[in-house]
Design a protein around this motif. Sequence first.
Motif, PDB file in Angstrom:
ATOM      1  N   ASP A 159     -69.346 -34.818 -14.494  1.00  5.54           N
ATOM      2  CA  ASP A 159     -69.952 -35.122 -15.790  1.00  5.54           C
ATOM      3  C   ASP A 159     -68.945 -35.508 -16.861  1.00  5.54           C
ATOM      4  O   ASP A 159     -69.122 -36.501 -17.543  1.00  5.54           O
ATOM      5  CB  ASP A 159     -70.783 -33.929 -16.287  1.00  5.54           C
ATOM      6  N   ASN A 160     -67.895 -34.722 -17.039  1.00  7.30           N
ATOM      7  CA  ASN A 160     -66.941 -34.977 -18.112  1.00  7.30           C
ATOM      8  C   ASN A 160     -65.519 -35.202 -17.616  1.00  7.30           C
ATOM      9  O   ASN A 160     -64.577 -35.061 -18.381  1.00  7.30           O
ATOM     10  CB  ASN A 160     -66.946 -33.814 -19.119  1.00  7.30           C
ATOM     11  N   GLU A 161     -65.383 -35.554 -16.346  1.00  8.62           N
ATOM     12  CA  GLU A 161     -64.057 -35.785 -15.788  1.00  8.62           C
ATOM     13  C   GLU A 161     -64.058 -36.959 -14.819  1.00  8.62           C
ATOM     14  O   GLU A 161     -65.021 -37.187 -14.106  1.00  8.62           O
ATOM     15  CB  GLU A 161     -63.556 -34.561 -15.003  1.00  8.62           C
ATOM     16  N   VAL A 162     -62.930 -37.661 -14.840  1.00 10.36           N
ATOM     17  CA  VAL A 162     -62.612 -38.632 -13.802  1.00 10.36           C
ATOM     18  C   VAL A 162     -61.232 -38.239 -13.309  1.00 10.36           C
ATOM     19  O   VAL A 162     -60.315 -38.022 -14.104  1.00 10.36           O
ATOM     20  CB  VAL A 162     -62.615 -40.079 -14.342  1.00 10.36           C
ATOM     21  N   VAL A 163     -61.095 -38.123 -11.983  1.00  2.00           N
ATOM     22  CA  VAL A 163     -59.846 -37.658 -11.396  1.00  2.00           C
ATOM     23  C   VAL A 163     -59.334 -38.703 -10.414  1.00  2.00           C
ATOM     24  O   VAL A 163     -60.069 -39.143  -9.529  1.00  2.00           O
ATOM     25  CB  VAL A 163     -60.040 -36.302 -10.676  1.00  2.00           C
ATOM     26  N   TYR A 164     -58.066 -39.086 -10.596  1.00  2.05           N
ATOM     27  CA  TYR A 164     -57.377 -39.953  -9.648  1.00  2.05           C
ATOM     28  C   TYR A 164     -56.403 -39.071  -8.868  1.00  2.05           C
ATOM     29  O   TYR A 164     -55.628 -38.325  -9.466  1.00  2.05           O
ATOM     30  CB  TYR A 164     -56.552 -41.031 -10.340  1.00  2.05           C
ATOM     31  N   VAL A 165     -56.432 -39.182  -7.558  1.00  5.11           N
ATOM     32  CA  VAL A 165     -55.469 -38.483  -6.718  1.00  5.11           C
ATOM     33  C   VAL A 165     -54.689 -39.550  -5.964  1.00  5.11           C
ATOM     34  O   VAL A 165     -55.274 -40.354  -5.234  1.00  5.11           O
ATOM     35  CB  VAL A 165     -56.159 -37.503  -5.742  1.00  5.11           C
ATOM     36  N   SER A 166     -53.380 -39.558  -6.175  1.00  8.44           N
ATOM     37  CA  SER A 166     -52.505 -40.561  -5.572  1.00  8.44           C
ATOM     38  C   SER A 166     -51.710 -39.958  -4.421  1.00  8.44           C
ATOM     39  O   SER A 166     -51.057 -38.926  -4.580  1.00  8.44           O
ATOM     40  CB  SER A 166     -51.542 -41.113  -6.626  1.00  8.44           C
ATOM     41  N   ARG A 167     -51.759 -40.640  -3.301  1.00 10.61           N
ATOM     42  CA  ARG A 167     -50.992 -40.246  -2.112  1.00 10.61           C
ATOM     43  C   ARG A 167     -50.277 -41.486  -1.578  1.00 10.61           C
ATOM     44  O   ARG A 167     -50.681 -42.611  -1.830  1.00 10.61           O
ATOM     45  CB  ARG A 167     -51.916 -39.697  -1.019  1.00 10.61           C
ATOM     46  N   GLY A 168     -49.234 -41.241  -0.820  1.00  8.35           N
ATOM     47  CA  GLY A 168     -48.561 -42.341  -0.132  1.00  8.35           C
ATOM     48  C   GLY A 168     -47.434 -42.973  -0.908  1.00  8.35           C
ATOM     49  O   GLY A 168     -46.729 -43.835  -0.376  1.00  8.35           O
ATOM     50  N   LEU A 203     -44.082 -40.486  -5.688  1.00 11.35           N
ATOM     51  CA  LEU A 203     -44.636 -39.442  -6.549  1.00 11.35           C
ATOM     52  C   LEU A 203     -46.121 -39.316  -6.228  1.00 11.35           C
ATOM     53  O   LEU A 203     -46.899 -40.235  -6.476  1.00 11.35           O
ATOM     54  CB  LEU A 203     -44.446 -39.809  -8.027  1.00 11.35           C
ATOM     55  N   GLU A 204     -46.497 -38.196  -5.631  1.00 10.54           N
ATOM     56  CA  GLU A 204     -47.911 -37.935  -5.373  1.00 10.54           C
ATOM     57  C   GLU A 204     -48.426 -37.095  -6.527  1.00 10.54           C
ATOM     58  O   GLU A 204     -47.779 -36.140  -6.956  1.00 10.54           O
ATOM     59  CB  GLU A 204     -48.091 -37.233  -4.031  1.00 10.54           C
ATOM     60  N   TYR A 205     -49.584 -37.488  -7.058  1.00 13.33           N
ATOM     61  CA  TYR A 205     -50.061 -36.841  -8.280  1.00 13.33           C
ATOM     62  C   TYR A 205     -51.576 -36.786  -8.348  1.00 13.33           C
ATOM     63  O   TYR A 205     -52.279 -37.472  -7.612  1.00 13.33           O
ATOM     64  CB  TYR A 205     -49.521 -37.560  -9.517  1.00 13.33           C
ATOM     65  N   GLN A 206     -52.034 -35.954  -9.269  1.00 16.63           N
ATOM     66  CA  GLN A 206     -53.439 -35.891  -9.643  1.00 16.63           C
ATOM     67  C   GLN A 206     -53.485 -36.159 -11.137  1.00 16.63           C
ATOM     68  O   GLN A 206     -52.821 -35.476 -11.918  1.00 16.63           O
ATOM     69  CB  GLN A 206     -54.021 -34.522  -9.325  1.00 16.63           C
ATOM     70  N   LEU A 207     -54.247 -37.166 -11.540  1.00 14.44           N
ATOM     71  CA  LEU A 207     -54.410 -37.522 -12.946  1.00 14.44           C
ATOM     72  C   LEU A 207     -55.844 -37.196 -13.343  1.00 14.44           C
ATOM     73  O   LEU A 207     -56.784 -37.792 -12.817  1.00 14.44           O
ATOM     74  CB  LEU A 207     -54.117 -39.008 -13.171  1.00 14.44           C
ATOM     75  N   VAL A 208     -55.993 -36.230 -14.246  1.00 16.95           N
ATOM     76  CA  VAL A 208     -57.310 -35.751 -14.649  1.00 16.95           C
ATOM     77  C   VAL A 208     -57.618 -36.265 -16.049  1.00 16.95           C
ATOM     78  O   VAL A 208     -56.886 -35.977 -16.996  1.00 16.95           O
ATOM     79  CB  VAL A 208     -57.372 -34.207 -14.631  1.00 16.95           C
ATOM     80  N   PHE A 209     -58.692 -37.044 -16.163  1.00 21.19           N
ATOM     81  CA  PHE A 209     -59.191 -37.506 -17.458  1.00 21.19           C
ATOM     82  C   PHE A 209     -60.373 -36.623 -17.841  1.00 21.19           C
ATOM     83  O   PHE A 209     -61.371 -36.587 -17.121  1.00 21.19           O
ATOM     84  CB  PHE A 209     -59.685 -38.952 -17.387  1.00 21.19           C
ATOM     85  N   GLN A 210     -60.255 -35.917 -18.943  1.00 25.97           N
ATOM     86  CA  GLN A 210     -61.375 -35.167 -19.488  1.00 25.97           C
ATOM     87  C   GLN A 210     -61.920 -35.993 -20.641  1.00 25.97           C
ATOM     88  O   GLN A 210     -61.162 -36.459 -21.503  1.00 25.97           O
ATOM     89  CB  GLN A 210     -60.937 -33.790 -19.951  1.00 25.97           C
ATOM     90  N   ILE A 211     -63.245 -36.187 -20.657  1.00 24.41           N
ATOM     91  CA  ILE A 211     -63.877 -37.115 -21.586  1.00 24.41           C
ATOM     92  C   ILE A 211     -64.989 -36.387 -22.336  1.00 24.41           C
ATOM     93  O   ILE A 211     -65.900 -35.841 -21.706  1.00 24.41           O
ATOM     94  CB  ILE A 211     -64.470 -38.317 -20.807  1.00 24.41           C
ATOM     95  N   PHE A 212     -64.889 -36.380 -23.669  1.00 32.91           N
ATOM     96  CA  PHE A 212     -65.860 -35.670 -24.487  1.00 32.91           C
ATOM     97  C   PHE A 212     -66.325 -36.534 -25.643  1.00 32.91           C
ATOM     98  O   PHE A 212     -65.516 -37.155 -26.330  1.00 32.91           O
ATOM     99  CB  PHE A 212     -65.262 -34.372 -25.055  1.00 32.91           C
ATOM    100  N   GLN A 213     -67.632 -36.571 -25.854  1.00 30.95           N
ATOM    101  CA  GLN A 213     -68.208 -37.269 -27.001  1.00 30.95           C
ATOM    102  C   GLN A 213     -68.091 -36.362 -28.222  1.00 30.95           C
ATOM    103  O   GLN A 213     -68.422 -35.181 -28.157  1.00 30.95           O
ATOM    104  CB  GLN A 213     -69.684 -37.595 -26.748  1.00 30.95           C
ATOM    105  N   THR A 214     -67.562 -36.900 -29.311  1.00 26.10           N
ATOM    106  CA  THR A 214     -67.490 -36.163 -30.567  1.00 26.10           C
ATOM    107  C   THR A 214     -68.165 -37.012 -31.638  1.00 26.10           C
ATOM    108  O   THR A 214     -68.876 -37.954 -31.304  1.00 26.10           O
ATOM    109  CB  THR A 214     -66.034 -35.831 -30.939  1.00 26.10           C
ATOM    110  N   ASP A 215     -67.945 -36.717 -32.871  1.00 23.16           N
ATOM    111  CA  ASP A 215     -68.593 -37.445 -33.965  1.00 23.16           C
ATOM    112  C   ASP A 215     -68.213 -38.925 -33.974  1.00 23.16           C
ATOM    113  O   ASP A 215     -67.192 -39.302 -34.536  1.00 23.16           O
ATOM    114  CB  ASP A 215     -68.238 -36.816 -35.311  1.00 23.16           C
ATOM    115  N   GLY A 216     -69.018 -39.746 -33.350  1.00 29.11           N
ATOM    116  CA  GLY A 216     -68.829 -41.192 -33.385  1.00 29.11           C
ATOM    117  C   GLY A 216     -67.725 -41.734 -32.508  1.00 29.11           C
ATOM    118  O   GLY A 216     -67.447 -42.927 -32.542  1.00 29.11           O
TER     119      GLY A 216
END
Length: 134
Positions: free
Chosen positions: A67-76, A79-92
Amino acid sequence: MKKLFTNSIEINSDLKTVTDILANAFTLTKWNYAISEVTEVVTDEFAIHRNEPAVNQDEIVTVEQTDNEVVYVSRGGKLEYQLVFQIFQTDGHVLVTETLYVLNNFSLPKALIASITKKAFNQNLQALKKLIGA
Protein backbone atom coordinates in the motif's frame (compact mmCIF):
# COMPACT_ATOMS: atom_id res chain seq x y z
CA MET A 1 21.19 -5.99 6.14
CA LYS A 2 22.82 -2.65 6.95
CA LYS A 3 21.13 0.72 6.54
CA LEU A 4 23.31 3.01 4.43
CA PHE A 5 21.23 6.21 4.19
CA THR A 6 17.80 7.83 3.94
CA ASN A 7 16.63 10.63 1.60
CA SER A 8 13.24 12.37 1.48
CA ILE A 9 11.41 14.64 -0.93
CA GLU A 10 7.98 16.24 -1.16
CA ILE A 11 6.22 16.04 -4.54
CA ASN A 12 3.11 18.02 -5.43
CA SER A 13 1.11 15.10 -6.74
CA ASP A 14 -1.18 12.33 -5.60
CA LEU A 15 -0.22 9.03 -4.03
CA LYS A 16 -1.33 6.88 -6.98
CA THR A 17 0.74 8.78 -9.56
CA VAL A 18 3.93 8.61 -7.51
CA THR A 19 3.41 4.96 -6.57
CA ASP A 20 2.64 3.94 -10.16
CA ILE A 21 5.84 5.56 -11.44
CA LEU A 22 8.01 4.03 -8.72
CA ALA A 23 6.46 0.57 -9.16
CA ASN A 24 6.98 0.58 -12.94
CA ALA A 25 10.64 -0.34 -13.56
CA PHE A 26 10.35 0.78 -17.18
CA THR A 27 10.05 4.40 -15.99
CA LEU A 28 13.49 4.23 -14.33
CA THR A 29 15.19 5.54 -17.47
CA LYS A 30 13.06 8.69 -17.20
CA TRP A 31 14.17 9.66 -13.69
CA ASN A 32 17.43 7.77 -13.11
CA TYR A 33 19.62 9.18 -15.86
CA ALA A 34 22.43 6.65 -15.30
CA ILE A 35 20.13 3.79 -16.32
CA SER A 36 20.13 3.29 -20.07
CA GLU A 37 18.18 0.04 -20.44
CA VAL A 38 15.52 -1.90 -18.52
CA THR A 39 14.52 -5.36 -19.71
CA GLU A 40 11.95 -7.60 -18.06
CA VAL A 41 13.44 -10.99 -17.18
CA VAL A 42 10.29 -12.45 -15.59
CA THR A 43 7.28 -10.84 -13.91
CA ASP A 44 8.47 -8.11 -11.51
CA GLU A 45 12.16 -8.88 -12.19
CA PHE A 46 14.23 -6.65 -14.43
CA ALA A 47 17.73 -6.50 -15.90
CA ILE A 48 19.14 -2.99 -15.46
CA HIS A 49 22.04 -1.67 -17.54
CA ARG A 50 23.99 1.57 -17.18
CA ASN A 51 26.15 3.02 -19.94
CA GLU A 52 27.82 5.35 -17.44
CA PRO A 53 30.44 4.12 -14.96
CA ALA A 54 28.71 2.92 -11.79
CA VAL A 55 29.23 0.55 -8.88
CA ASN A 56 26.66 -1.71 -10.57
CA GLN A 57 26.98 -1.50 -14.34
CA ASP A 58 24.48 -4.35 -14.61
CA GLU A 59 22.11 -5.82 -12.02
CA ILE A 60 18.88 -7.75 -11.60
CA VAL A 61 16.18 -5.86 -9.71
CA THR A 62 12.92 -7.20 -8.35
CA VAL A 63 10.10 -4.75 -7.64
CA GLU A 64 7.58 -5.33 -4.86
CA GLN A 65 4.66 -3.07 -3.99
CA THR A 66 2.44 -2.76 -0.92
CA ASP A 67 0.00 0.00 0.00
CA ASN A 68 2.57 2.61 1.01
CA GLU A 69 5.84 1.06 -0.13
CA VAL A 70 7.71 0.17 -3.27
CA VAL A 71 10.79 -1.98 -2.73
CA TYR A 72 13.61 -2.64 -5.19
CA VAL A 73 15.92 -5.54 -4.39
CA SER A 74 19.12 -5.62 -6.43
CA ARG A 75 21.17 -8.77 -6.92
CA GLY A 76 23.98 -9.71 -9.25
CA GLY A 77 25.98 -6.49 -9.01
CA LYS A 78 28.99 -5.60 -6.87
CA LEU A 79 26.66 -3.83 -4.42
CA GLU A 80 23.56 -5.85 -3.57
CA TYR A 81 20.92 -3.71 -1.93
CA GLN A 82 17.32 -3.18 -0.95
CA LEU A 83 15.89 0.26 -1.72
CA VAL A 84 12.67 0.96 0.18
CA PHE A 85 10.43 3.84 -0.92
CA GLN A 86 7.84 4.80 1.68
CA ILE A 87 5.11 6.95 0.15
CA PHE A 88 2.61 9.02 2.13
CA GLN A 89 -0.05 11.50 1.06
CA THR A 90 0.02 14.69 3.13
CA ASP A 91 -1.58 18.10 2.71
CA GLY A 92 -1.56 18.55 -1.06
CA HIS A 93 1.63 16.62 -1.69
CA VAL A 94 3.30 13.25 -1.37
CA LEU A 95 6.24 12.57 0.91
CA VAL A 96 8.66 10.03 -0.54
CA THR A 97 11.31 8.61 1.78
CA GLU A 98 13.89 6.25 0.35
CA THR A 99 16.14 4.10 2.51
CA LEU A 100 19.00 2.05 1.11
CA TYR A 101 20.09 -1.15 2.84
CA VAL A 102 23.23 -3.04 1.82
CA LEU A 103 22.67 -6.80 1.54
CA ASN A 104 26.21 -8.05 0.87
CA ASN A 105 29.73 -7.42 2.17
CA PHE A 106 30.66 -4.63 -0.20
CA SER A 107 34.40 -3.90 -0.22
CA LEU A 108 34.44 -0.06 -0.17
CA PRO A 109 34.36 1.75 3.18
CA LYS A 110 30.78 2.38 4.30
CA ALA A 111 31.33 6.14 4.81
CA LEU A 112 32.67 6.58 1.27
CA ILE A 113 29.98 4.58 -0.47
CA ALA A 114 27.24 6.18 1.67
CA SER A 115 28.30 9.69 0.70
CA ILE A 116 28.50 8.94 -3.02
CA THR A 117 25.30 6.91 -3.27
CA LYS A 118 23.25 9.22 -1.02
CA LYS A 119 24.03 12.16 -3.32
CA ALA A 120 23.31 10.18 -6.50
CA PHE A 121 20.05 8.77 -5.16
CA ASN A 122 18.97 12.25 -4.02
CA GLN A 123 19.58 13.55 -7.55
CA ASN A 124 17.34 10.73 -8.79
CA LEU A 125 14.57 11.85 -6.40
CA GLN A 126 14.90 15.39 -7.76
CA ALA A 127 14.56 13.99 -11.30
CA LEU A 128 11.48 12.00 -10.20
CA LYS A 129 9.91 15.20 -8.88
CA LYS A 130 10.70 16.99 -12.14
CA LEU A 131 9.24 14.11 -14.20
CA ILE A 132 5.99 14.32 -12.28
CA GLY A 133 6.01 18.07 -12.84
CA ALA A 134 5.83 19.13 -9.23
